[in-house]
Design a protein around this motif. Structure first.
Motif, short mmCIF file in Angstrom:
data_model
loop_
_atom_site.label_atom_id
_atom_site.label_comp_id
_atom_site.label_asym_id
_atom_site.label_seq_id
_atom_site.Cartn_x
_atom_site.Cartn_y
_atom_site.Cartn_z
N VAL A 60 -5.12 9.93 -4.81
CA VAL A 60 -4.49 8.49 -4.61
C VAL A 60 -5.26 7.70 -3.69
CG1 VAL A 60 -2.65 7.39 -3.51
CG2 VAL A 60 -2.20 9.47 -5.03
N THR A 61 -6.10 8.60 -2.64
CA THR A 61 -6.85 7.67 -1.43
C THR A 61 -7.97 7.21 -2.32
OG1 THR A 61 -5.99 9.12 0.10
CG2 THR A 61 -7.86 7.90 0.63
N THR A 113 0.91 -1.27 0.05
CA THR A 113 -0.06 -0.23 0.15
C THR A 113 0.80 1.52 0.10
OG1 THR A 113 -1.74 -1.26 1.43
CG2 THR A 113 -2.03 1.25 1.34
N ARG A 128 1.16 4.15 -2.82
CA ARG A 128 0.87 5.48 -2.69
C ARG A 128 1.74 6.34 -3.10
NH1 ARG A 128 -0.65 5.04 2.55
NH2 ARG A 128 -2.99 5.18 2.40
N LEU A 147 -6.94 4.08 -4.40
CA LEU A 147 -6.58 3.07 -3.50
C LEU A 147 -8.06 2.49 -3.11
CD1 LEU A 147 -3.68 4.04 -1.39
CD2 LEU A 147 -3.45 2.24 -3.33
#
Ligand code: GDP
Length: 315
Positions: free
Chosen positions: A116-117, A99, A103, A120
């Motif tokens: 990015v969050t 992760t 990121r 993901l």
């Protein structure tokens, strides 16, 4: 009020309630604003512990026993670091590392933490909105009699041993609130829920971002918190220890006191029912519920009770 439910969340406690909420609210009906004051750089990687706790909880990847990180984790990377006599105070599991590497790579390519969050979350099959509180760097500093400590040095390296005299959120004055969070606050949110997270180091950074508190108060939605303190103790972590060291009442009264200027309602545990009248005298409503989230059922039940309480307040 046709908008989403906005939840302000830290890591472990927040993620438990957020998982419960996600079983009731789907997609754009749930927006989660995550604390990023705990974020830091380690081995050249940007690490966002609270965002990851929420992502892992929502995707079913979190480790229930350990209480942080991913389940079925392996630790080859850490043991190699130890063999090399590298710094091993912060544990990074092999899966977790993936992760952070991804990121970091996306951030390095110029994407915002917000983008990015969201990316993901999508990759993990999450449909609700998980947002960092800001894209700008904010670093929580723990003040102690022996000097200032970066948050993870206090929390992990020093295992919360030093006495706390206060906190500082470096960078907060220049931090801009996340646009998705502000949009949620401007779209007639049904409720604003403060998760049972550490009030000083998980929720206060969120509330201190310039513009955030005004947007929260101006949203015309019921603002409800779930107490992270149950029977005078924290379920996990240093919240109770911090309250005592700061000279505050280590009970749901201290939580009510801390949030008294913003809350319409506080959810407290059955064990604390005898304090309800005293809290109501501070000018907020109280709902008594089972607030210990030991499994999925209790997470969903507390989420539903909190939503029902907020709807009652809104009427
Ligand atoms: P962190 O950022 O990982 O420390 O996580 P949070 O700030 O979100 O959560 C820490 C807080 O969660 C602690 O103060 C705990 O008391 C609280 N907490 C953890 N589990 C529970 C639970 O099942 N019920 C309640 N009411 N609080 C909890």
């Amino acid at each position: 009020m046709s908008g989403p439910v906005l939840t302000l969340s830290g890591g472990v406690g927040g993620a438990k309630l957020v998982l419960g909420l996600s079983k009731i609210l789907d997609g754009d009906d749930l927006v989660v604003a995550c604390n990023t004051g705990d974020d830091f750089d380690h081995f050249g990687l940007r690490i966002c512990p609270d965002i990851d706790s929420v992502l892992y909880a929502l995707s079913g990847l979190s480790d229930q026993q350990r209480g942080w990180g991913r389940r079925d984790e392996t630790w080859t990377f850490m043991s190699a670091i130890q063999d090399l006599k590298g710094p091993d105070w912060f544990n990074l599991g092999d899966g977790d590392l993936a992760t952070h590497v991804l990121r970091n790579e996306f951030l390095r390519q110029g994407q915002s933490l917000n983008a990015v969050t969201a990316d993901l979350a999508t990759r993990l099959g999450i449909t609700v909105n998980v947002c960092p509180m800001t894209d700008d760097p904010v670093a929580t500093v723990v003040q102690t009699p022996a000097g200032d400590l970066a948050f993870q040095h206090y929390f992990v390296r020093e295992q919360c041993q030093p006495c706390v005299t206060g906190f500082r959120f470096d960078g907060i004055a220049r931090a801009r609130p996340n646009g998705r969070v502000i949009a949620a606050l401007r779209s007639e949110p049904k409720a604003i829920i403060i998760a049972p997270s550490n009030p000083y180091v998980s929720v206060d950074p969120l509330l201190h971002i310039p513009g955030m508190l005004d947007a929260i108060k101006g949203a015309n939605a019921p603002i409800v918190a779930v107490s992270p303190i149950v029977g005078g103790q924290a379920i996990k972590g240093p919240a109770a220890k911090m309250m005592a060291e700061l000279g505050n009442d280590v009970s749901v009264l201290g939580i009510a006191q801390h949030y008294r200027d913003i809350l319409d309602g506080l959810v407290i545990d059955l064990q604390d029912a005898h304090l309800a009248a005293e809290i109501e005298a501070m000018g907020m409503r109280v709902h008594v519920a089972q607030t210990l989230m030991t499994d999925l059922e209790t997470r969903v039940a507390l989420a539903q009770a909190t939503l029902d309480f907020a709807s009652e307040i809104a009427q």
